[in-house]
Design a protein around this motif. Sequence first.
Motif, short mmCIF file in Angstrom:
data_model
loop_
_atom_site.label_atom_id
_atom_site.label_comp_id
_atom_site.label_asym_id
_atom_site.label_seq_id
_atom_site.Cartn_x
_atom_site.Cartn_y
_atom_site.Cartn_z
N ASN A 127 1.87 1.56 -15.37
CA ASN A 127 1.03 2.75 -15.33
C ASN A 127 -0.35 2.48 -15.94
N ALA A 128 -1.39 2.98 -15.28
CA ALA A 128 -2.75 2.93 -15.83
C ALA A 128 -2.96 4.18 -16.68
N ALA A 129 -2.59 4.07 -17.93
CA ALA A 129 -2.56 5.23 -18.82
C ALA A 129 -3.88 5.36 -19.60
N ASN A 130 -3.92 6.33 -20.49
CA ASN A 130 -5.03 6.42 -21.46
C ASN A 130 -4.44 6.24 -22.85
N VAL A 152 -10.65 6.33 -12.18
CA VAL A 152 -11.50 7.09 -13.12
C VAL A 152 -12.26 6.16 -14.08
N TYR A 153 -11.66 5.06 -14.48
CA TYR A 153 -12.29 4.17 -15.46
C TYR A 153 -13.39 3.28 -14.87
N GLY A 154 -13.55 3.32 -13.54
CA GLY A 154 -14.76 2.80 -12.90
C GLY A 154 -14.98 1.30 -12.85
N GLN A 176 0.83 -1.20 0.00
CA GLN A 176 0.00 0.00 0.00
C GLN A 176 0.87 1.26 0.00
N GLY A 177 0.61 2.14 -0.95
CA GLY A 177 1.35 3.41 -1.00
C GLY A 177 1.43 3.97 -2.40
N ASP A 178 2.35 4.90 -2.56
CA ASP A 178 2.52 5.61 -3.83
C ASP A 178 3.50 4.85 -4.72
N ILE A 179 3.02 4.39 -5.85
CA ILE A 179 3.83 3.54 -6.74
C ILE A 179 5.08 4.27 -7.24
N ALA A 208 -3.43 -0.57 -9.84
CA ALA A 208 -4.72 -1.26 -9.98
C ALA A 208 -5.47 -0.65 -11.18
N ILE A 209 -5.14 -1.18 -12.33
CA ILE A 209 -5.62 -0.64 -13.61
C ILE A 209 -7.15 -0.59 -13.68
N SER A 210 -7.66 0.54 -14.15
CA SER A 210 -9.10 0.78 -14.38
C SER A 210 -9.95 0.93 -13.11
N VAL A 227 -1.66 -0.88 -3.99
CA VAL A 227 -2.97 -0.31 -3.69
C VAL A 227 -2.77 1.02 -2.98
N PHE A 228 -3.68 1.92 -3.25
CA PHE A 228 -3.57 3.26 -2.68
C PHE A 228 -4.48 3.38 -1.47
N ASP A 229 -5.72 2.90 -1.62
CA ASP A 229 -6.73 3.09 -0.57
C ASP A 229 -6.89 1.83 0.27
N ASP A 230 -7.35 2.04 1.52
CA ASP A 230 -7.60 0.92 2.43
C ASP A 230 -8.63 -0.05 1.85
N SER A 231 -9.68 0.49 1.19
CA SER A 231 -10.75 -0.37 0.68
C SER A 231 -10.21 -1.37 -0.35
N LEU A 232 -9.34 -0.89 -1.20
CA LEU A 232 -8.78 -1.78 -2.22
C LEU A 232 -7.80 -2.78 -1.61
N LYS A 233 -7.11 -2.35 -0.58
CA LYS A 233 -6.17 -3.26 0.11
C LYS A 233 -6.93 -4.48 0.63
N LEU A 274 -0.05 10.22 -23.09
CA LEU A 274 0.58 11.52 -22.85
C LEU A 274 0.34 12.05 -21.44
N GLY A 275 -0.10 11.19 -20.55
CA GLY A 275 -0.33 11.59 -19.17
C GLY A 275 -1.79 11.92 -18.92
N GLY A 276 -2.12 12.15 -17.65
CA GLY A 276 -3.50 12.44 -17.27
C GLY A 276 -3.57 12.65 -15.77
N GLY A 277 -4.65 12.20 -15.15
CA GLY A 277 -4.78 12.33 -13.70
C GLY A 277 -4.37 11.04 -13.01
N GLY A 278 -4.86 10.84 -11.79
CA GLY A 278 -4.64 9.60 -11.04
C GLY A 278 -3.18 9.16 -11.00
N VAL A 279 -2.99 7.87 -11.11
CA VAL A 279 -1.64 7.32 -11.01
C VAL A 279 -0.78 7.76 -12.22
N1 AR6 Z 1 0.21 5.18 -6.58
C1 AR6 Z 1 -0.49 4.03 -6.65
N2 AR6 Z 1 -1.79 3.95 -6.97
C2 AR6 Z 1 -2.41 5.11 -7.24
C3 AR6 Z 1 -1.75 6.37 -7.19
C4 AR6 Z 1 -0.37 6.38 -6.85
N3 AR6 Z 1 0.34 7.49 -6.79
N4 AR6 Z 1 -2.67 7.33 -7.53
C5 AR6 Z 1 -3.84 6.70 -7.74
N5 AR6 Z 1 -3.70 5.37 -7.56
P1 AR6 Z 1 -6.64 5.80 -12.04
P2 AR6 Z 1 -7.78 4.27 -14.28
C6 AR6 Z 1 -4.68 4.28 -7.74
O1 AR6 Z 1 -7.83 6.68 -11.99
O2 AR6 Z 1 -9.00 3.96 -13.50
C7 AR6 Z 1 -5.88 8.85 -15.75
O3 AR6 Z 1 -6.27 10.18 -15.90
C8 AR6 Z 1 -6.14 4.63 -7.62
O4 AR6 Z 1 -6.55 4.69 -6.26
O5 AR6 Z 1 -5.31 6.44 -11.90
O6 AR6 Z 1 -7.12 3.14 -15.05
C9 AR6 Z 1 -5.34 8.25 -17.04
O7 AR6 Z 1 -4.65 9.20 -17.82
C10 AR6 Z 1 -6.80 3.49 -8.37
O8 AR6 Z 1 -6.97 2.36 -7.52
O9 AR6 Z 1 -6.59 4.91 -13.40
C11 AR6 Z 1 -6.58 7.76 -17.71
O10 AR6 Z 1 -7.23 8.78 -18.43
C12 AR6 Z 1 -5.75 3.11 -9.44
O11 AR6 Z 1 -4.56 3.80 -9.07
C13 AR6 Z 1 -7.45 7.29 -16.57
O12 AR6 Z 1 -7.03 8.07 -15.44
C14 AR6 Z 1 -6.14 3.50 -10.86
O13 AR6 Z 1 -6.84 4.72 -10.87
C15 AR6 Z 1 -7.25 5.84 -16.27
O14 AR6 Z 1 -8.15 5.43 -15.28
#
Ligand code: AR6
Length: 172
Positions: free
Chosen positions: A22-25, A121-123, A9-12, A116-118, A154-160, A29-34
């Motif tokens: 990386n859980a990319a799009n 944001v990807y729900g 659990q923590g910041d990857i 934890a891919i998807s 994993v980042f959050d307790d619930s996912l852990k 080219l980058g985005g939010g979240g991880v």
């Molecule tokens: N370290 C580890 N896990 C993390 C971190 C971190 N620093 N930050 C978030 N998480 P998400 P997706 C967890 O939304 O659903 C982006 O904008 C988070 O709690 O990052 O695949 C991309 O560019 C969750 O469990 O990825 C795409 O547009 C997991 O990482 C879109 O989001 C994935 O959450 C991809 O959505």
Amino acid sequence: MDKKMRIWQGDITTLKVDAIVNAANKSLLGGGGVDGAIHKAAGPELLQATKKLGGAETGEAKITKGYKLPAHFVIHTVGPVYKDGKSGEAQLLEDCYKNALVLAEKHHLETVAFSAISTGVYGYPLTEATKIAVSTIKNRLLDMKSIKEVIFVVFDDSLKEVYEKTFEHLGI
Ligand code: AR6
């Protein structure tokens, strides 16, 4: 068995491993979240590198160096956006884990940490996504020659908790 799977659990972006996934799009080219956290920690050279990759399809995986990250490489994969569970999401999510693992093996990497891919944001529903993540890796890990350790980050307790239960169910 000298191959390990574990939950952390923590910041990857802080992990000193051969590759982080990386859980990319699709743009890569980058985005939010991880994805955002990884680009921020790796520095602008990562964006320069991903610009040359020409994007990726859902389920695909591509590799770059880690630049300023402690990890040597970043494997970028594009998870499915969860719609209704009947739109091929499970297969596409499995492809992400499988293709990332195959790419790590191709580069002779030993330690790989998966985000934890998807599941953000990807729900993707957490229990389903976790089952796919863990069983896909478990089923393939023994066939991988170079890979010695896979870390599920994993980042959050619930996912852990979900990961811990899934490990229990699968007898890991
Ligand atoms: N370290 C580890 N896990 C993390 C971190 C971190 N620093 N930050 C978030 N998480 P998400 P997706 C967890 O939304 O659903 C982006 O904008 C988070 O709690 O990052 O695949 C991309 O560019 C969750 O469990 O990825 C795409 O547009 C997991 O990482 C879109 O989001 C994935 O959450 C991809 O959505």
